[in-house]
Scaffold this motif. Structure first.
Motif, PDB file in Angstrom:
ATOM      1  N   MET A   1       0.853  -1.198   0.000  1.00 17.88           N
ATOM      2  CA  MET A   1       0.000   0.000   0.000  1.00 17.88           C
ATOM      3  C   MET A   1       0.883   1.239   0.000  1.00 17.88           C
ATOM      4  SD  MET A   1      -2.993   1.064   2.702  1.00 17.88           S
ATOM      5  CE  MET A   1      -1.855   1.173   4.081  1.00 17.88           C
ATOM      6  N   LYS A   2       0.585   2.202  -0.917  1.00 22.58           N
ATOM      7  CA  LYS A   2       1.353   3.425  -0.999  1.00 22.58           C
ATOM      8  C   LYS A   2       1.304   4.143   0.339  1.00 22.58           C
ATOM      9  CE  LYS A   2       3.597   6.597  -3.462  1.00 22.58           C
ATOM     10  NZ  LYS A   2       4.893   6.360  -4.075  1.00 22.58           N
ATOM     11  N   GLY A   3       2.443   4.623   0.813  1.00 28.11           N
ATOM     12  CA  GLY A   3       2.491   5.313   2.081  1.00 28.11           C
ATOM     13  C   GLY A   3       3.299   4.582   3.123  1.00 28.11           C
ATOM     14  N   THR A   4       3.759   3.368   2.798  1.00 24.97           N
ATOM     15  CA  THR A   4       4.581   2.582   3.718  1.00 24.97           C
ATOM     16  C   THR A   4       6.046   3.011   3.623  1.00 24.97           C
ATOM     17  OG1 THR A   4       3.121   0.681   3.541  1.00 24.97           O
ATOM     18  CG2 THR A   4       5.354   0.258   4.294  1.00 24.97           C
ATOM     19  N   ILE A   5       6.708   3.075   4.753  1.00 19.57           N
ATOM     20  CA  ILE A   5       8.163   3.240   4.769  1.00 19.57           C
ATOM     21  C   ILE A   5       8.775   1.851   4.747  1.00 19.57           C
ATOM     22  CG2 ILE A   5      10.125   3.923   6.208  1.00 19.57           C
ATOM     23  CD1 ILE A   5       8.452   6.340   7.064  1.00 19.57           C
ATOM     24  N   LEU A   6       9.724   1.642   3.840  1.00 22.63           N
ATOM     25  CA  LEU A   6      10.335   0.329   3.682  1.00 22.63           C
ATOM     26  C   LEU A   6      11.779   0.348   4.151  1.00 22.63           C
ATOM     27  CD1 LEU A   6      10.243  -2.596   2.576  1.00 22.63           C
ATOM     28  CD2 LEU A   6      10.990  -1.664   0.363  1.00 22.63           C
ATOM     29  N   VAL A   7      12.117  -0.569   5.052  1.00 23.17           N
ATOM     30  CA  VAL A   7      13.503  -0.780   5.465  1.00 23.17           C
ATOM     31  C   VAL A   7      14.031  -1.972   4.677  1.00 23.17           C
ATOM     32  CG1 VAL A   7      15.071  -1.250   7.381  1.00 23.17           C
ATOM     33  CG2 VAL A   7      12.989   0.104   7.766  1.00 23.17           C
ATOM     34  N   LEU A   8      15.032  -1.739   3.855  1.00 23.84           N
ATOM     35  CA  LEU A   8      15.570  -2.773   2.985  1.00 23.84           C
ATOM     36  C   LEU A   8      17.034  -3.008   3.315  1.00 23.84           C
ATOM     37  CD1 LEU A   8      14.895  -3.164  -0.802  1.00 23.84           C
ATOM     38  CD2 LEU A   8      17.219  -3.417   0.063  1.00 23.84           C
ATOM     39  N   GLY A   9      17.362  -4.242   3.660  1.00 17.01           N
ATOM     40  CA  GLY A   9      18.741  -4.555   4.012  1.00 17.01           C
ATOM     41  C   GLY A   9      18.885  -6.015   4.384  1.00 17.01           C
ATOM     42  N   TYR A  10      20.053  -6.357   4.866  1.00 13.17           N
ATOM     43  CA  TYR A  10      20.380  -7.745   5.197  1.00 13.17           C
ATOM     44  C   TYR A  10      20.030  -8.004   6.661  1.00 13.17           C
ATOM     45  CZ  TYR A  10      22.865 -12.156   4.480  1.00 13.17           C
ATOM     46  OH  TYR A  10      23.182 -13.487   4.328  1.00 13.17           O
ATOM     47  N   PHE A  11      18.821  -8.536   6.893  1.00 13.05           N
ATOM     48  CA  PHE A  11      18.362  -8.839   8.245  1.00 13.05           C
ATOM     49  C   PHE A  11      18.893 -10.186   8.736  1.00 13.05           C
ATOM     50  CE2 PHE A  11      15.464  -5.590   6.930  1.00 13.05           C
ATOM     51  CZ  PHE A  11      14.958  -4.999   8.074  1.00 13.05           C
ATOM     52  N   GLY A  12      19.154 -11.109   7.826  1.00 11.66           N
ATOM     53  CA  GLY A  12      19.678 -12.418   8.198  1.00 11.66           C
ATOM     54  C   GLY A  12      18.707 -13.298   8.940  1.00 11.66           C
ATOM     55  N   TYR A  13      17.406 -13.094   8.744  1.00 13.83           N
ATOM     56  CA  TYR A  13      16.407 -13.850   9.499  1.00 13.83           C
ATOM     57  C   TYR A  13      16.369 -15.329   9.111  1.00 13.83           C
ATOM     58  CZ  TYR A  13      14.247  -9.642  11.506  1.00 13.83           C
ATOM     59  OH  TYR A  13      13.993  -8.495  12.220  1.00 13.83           O
ATOM     60  N   ILE A  14      16.634 -15.649   7.862  1.00 16.05           N
ATOM     61  CA  ILE A  14      16.487 -17.027   7.400  1.00 16.05           C
ATOM     62  C   ILE A  14      17.445 -17.962   8.129  1.00 16.05           C
ATOM     63  CG2 ILE A  14      16.719 -18.582   5.415  1.00 16.05           C
ATOM     64  CD1 ILE A  14      15.798 -16.257   3.643  1.00 16.05           C
ATOM     65  N   THR A  15      18.697 -17.542   8.276  1.00 15.95           N
ATOM     66  CA  THR A  15      19.705 -18.368   8.955  1.00 15.95           C
ATOM     67  C   THR A  15      20.010 -17.870  10.364  1.00 15.95           C
ATOM     68  OG1 THR A  15      21.506 -17.032   8.011  1.00 15.95           O
ATOM     69  CG2 THR A  15      20.784 -18.964   6.756  1.00 15.95           C
ATOM     70  N   ASN A  16      19.245 -16.872  10.811  1.00 16.68           N
ATOM     71  CA  ASN A  16      19.494 -16.229  12.104  1.00 16.68           C
ATOM     72  C   ASN A  16      20.945 -15.776  12.223  1.00 16.68           C
ATOM     73  OD1 ASN A  16      18.696 -15.199  14.606  1.00 16.68           O
ATOM     74  ND2 ASN A  16      19.349 -17.035  15.692  1.00 16.68           N
ATOM     75  N   GLN A  17      21.447 -15.141  11.175  1.00 13.28           N
ATOM     76  CA  GLN A  17      22.817 -14.626  11.170  1.00 13.28           C
ATOM     77  C   GLN A  17      22.908 -13.419  12.097  1.00 13.28           C
ATOM     78  OE1 GLN A  17      24.635 -14.176   7.309  1.00 13.28           O
ATOM     79  NE2 GLN A  17      25.896 -12.461   8.002  1.00 13.28           N
ATOM     80  N   ILE A  18      23.853 -13.471  13.026  1.00 14.38           N
ATOM     81  CA  ILE A  18      24.025 -12.403  14.002  1.00 14.38           C
ATOM     82  C   ILE A  18      25.392 -11.761  13.786  1.00 14.38           C
ATOM     83  CG2 ILE A  18      24.086 -11.800  16.446  1.00 14.38           C
ATOM     84  CD1 ILE A  18      21.374 -12.836  15.496  1.00 14.38           C
ATOM     85  N   ASP A  19      25.393 -10.538  13.305  1.00 16.75           N
ATOM     86  CA  ASP A  19      26.632  -9.783  13.152  1.00 16.75           C
ATOM     87  C   ASP A  19      26.290  -8.302  13.135  1.00 16.75           C
ATOM     88  OD1 ASP A  19      25.671  -9.190  10.564  1.00 16.75           O
ATOM     89  OD2 ASP A  19      26.831 -10.805   9.651  1.00 16.75           O
ATOM     90  N   GLY A  20      27.302  -7.457  12.930  1.00 17.51           N
ATOM     91  CA  GLY A  20      27.065  -6.025  12.973  1.00 17.51           C
ATOM     92  C   GLY A  20      26.052  -5.545  11.960  1.00 17.51           C
ATOM     93  N   GLN A  21      26.100  -6.131  10.763  1.00 22.36           N
ATOM     94  CA  GLN A  21      25.177  -5.746   9.696  1.00 22.36           C
ATOM     95  C   GLN A  21      23.733  -6.065  10.068  1.00 22.36           C
ATOM     96  OE1 GLN A  21      26.125  -4.501   6.428  1.00 22.36           O
ATOM     97  NE2 GLN A  21      23.958  -4.141   6.065  1.00 22.36           N
ATOM     98  N   THR A  22      23.483  -7.295  10.483  1.00 20.76           N
ATOM     99  CA  THR A  22      22.108  -7.712  10.753  1.00 20.76           C
ATOM    100  C   THR A  22      21.537  -7.039  12.004  1.00 20.76           C
ATOM    101  OG1 THR A  22      22.858  -9.673  11.984  1.00 20.76           O
ATOM    102  CG2 THR A  22      22.461  -9.944   9.630  1.00 20.76           C
ATOM    103  N   ILE A  23      22.369  -6.868  13.025  1.00 19.09           N
ATOM    104  CA  ILE A  23      21.867  -6.258  14.263  1.00 19.09           C
ATOM    105  C   ILE A  23      21.482  -4.803  14.032  1.00 19.09           C
ATOM    106  CG2 ILE A  23      22.511  -5.516  16.592  1.00 19.09           C
ATOM    107  CD1 ILE A  23      24.128  -8.097  16.840  1.00 19.09           C
ATOM    108  N   LYS A  24      22.329  -4.063  13.306  1.00 20.06           N
ATOM    109  CA  LYS A  24      21.997  -2.658  13.051  1.00 20.06           C
ATOM    110  C   LYS A  24      20.762  -2.540  12.174  1.00 20.06           C
ATOM    111  CE  LYS A  24      23.816   1.799  11.588  1.00 20.06           C
ATOM    112  NZ  LYS A  24      25.006   2.578  11.196  1.00 20.06           N
TER     113      LYS A  24
END
Length: 345
Positions: A1-24
């Motif tokens: 829906m138009k009007g949403t703010i989108l955060v796009l990046g490497y969350f690492g949710y699929i493998t539960n990757q925990i590092d500086g990139q995913t945490i931030k």
């Protein structure tokens, strides 16, 4: 829906990757989601999906073209290969891009990327973690859309500032690689072994994923000493309560591209001072003699002496613990929101 703010990046949710990139990236999403009364709906796209399902590219495109603003936290490959496509897609749709920089590698990376420089100069804003990186980006590329946005954490933790008089505990929490300086930490362990018996004793614990190609070296070094232990990878919800048990954190990194390492901020939140190598942004983050110490790589004797100073002066250590926690308050969600609010509202 138009009007949403989108955060796009490497969350690492699929493998539960925990590092500086995913945490931030996760923290930025949680911060903006918490402001939904002001911002409206906030969504996210985890670019890790692209590695496992090519059809997810269409989902990403749809989320981009239906958002009103894009908050972008790319890793290297995303910036290199996908950003030009994202840029032109957003340009066609009139969508502003806010590039939240993770780490300190951007200025060096752009040296051979003239097209990327041209595109980045025309987005709404670029938000590096440190003043030094901002200065490089302005001086080298003439960017006039730069605002410093330090690393931050969302938490409700209060440290105990406790010290166990019967033991002195040192912690390393980062990716287990020699580029992060684990060999320097093992040199410290060798020195501790030679000084036995120490009263109280010193122990060193490692936390973090073991880097590719480092398994054999790390295992061999662990077998050589009894003062060092490997504790695995900490879940995010256990980081502060675990670090709270330590007297200092060490990070003798060789990476020139370090920005504001999350492990330093995690230590501050936990009331733990740090001893770090003099990477380019270290002096901007570590207040020497107050929240930690900075030493030159190749001069490990200074590193050893800083550890010894904290070991032998527990009152000084307690003050540094309190200083570190006070320093952490500079990097709160409220401070981050204060910087980014005018760009995203």
């Amino acid at each position: 829906m138009k009007g949403t703010i989108l955060v796009l990046g490497y969350f690492g949710y699929i493998t539960n990757q925990i590092d500086g990139q995913t945490i931030k990236t996760r923290n930025m999403y949680e911060l903006l989601k918490d402001k939904n009364e002001v911002l409206g709906p906030v969504a996210y796209f985890d670019t890790q999906q692209l590695q496992f399902n090519r059809l997810s590219l269409f989902k990403m495109v749809w989320q981009i073209i239906t958002c009103k603003k894009l908050v972008y936290l790319p890793a290297h490959n995303n910036l290199k290969y996908i950003f030009p496509f994202i840029y032109f897609l957003c340009k066609l749709r009139g969508i502003e891009i806010l590039y939240i920089v993770v780490g300190g590698w951007l200025a060096e990376y752009l040296k051979t990327k003239k097209i990327h420089v041209a595109l980045l100069s025309n987005i709404r804003g670029i938000f590096p973690e440190t003043e030094k990186l901002k200065h490089k980006l302005v001086q080298q590329y003439g960017f006039n859309n730069i605002t410093v946005l330090p690393n931050f954490r969302i938490h409700s933790f209060t440290p105990s500032f406790k010290q166990d008089p019967n033991i002195f505990k040192i912690v390393f929490m980062a990716r287990i690689t020699r580029m992060k300086g684990i060999d320097v930490v093992f040199k410290l362990a060798e020195r501790v072994e030679r000084q036995k018996p120490l009263s109280p004793p010193i122990i060193i614990d490692f936390y973090g994923p073991v880097g590719k190609g480092e398994e054999k070296y790390f295992t061999m070094q662990l077998k050589k000493t009894k003062v060092v232990s490997y504790k695995g990878v900490l879940e995010p919800e256990k980081i502060y309560s675990t670090l709270d048990q330590y007297d200092c954190l060490v990070l003798p990194t060789r990476y020139k591209s370090e920005g504001f390492p999350g492990t330093i901020l995690d230590a501050y939140i936990s009331g733990v001072p740090v001893i770090v190598s003099n990477y380019p942004n270290a002096s901007e983050i570590v207040d020497a003699g107050k929240t930690g110490f900075i030493f030159e790589m190749g001069k490990e004797e200074d590193f050893f002496q800083y550890v010894d100073r904290l070991y032998r002066n527990r009152e000084f250590l307690l003050q540094m613990k309190k200083n570190s926690y006070e320093k952490s308050k500079m990097y709160s969600p409220e401070s981050t929101w204060g910087v980014i609010r005018d760009y995203i509202c």
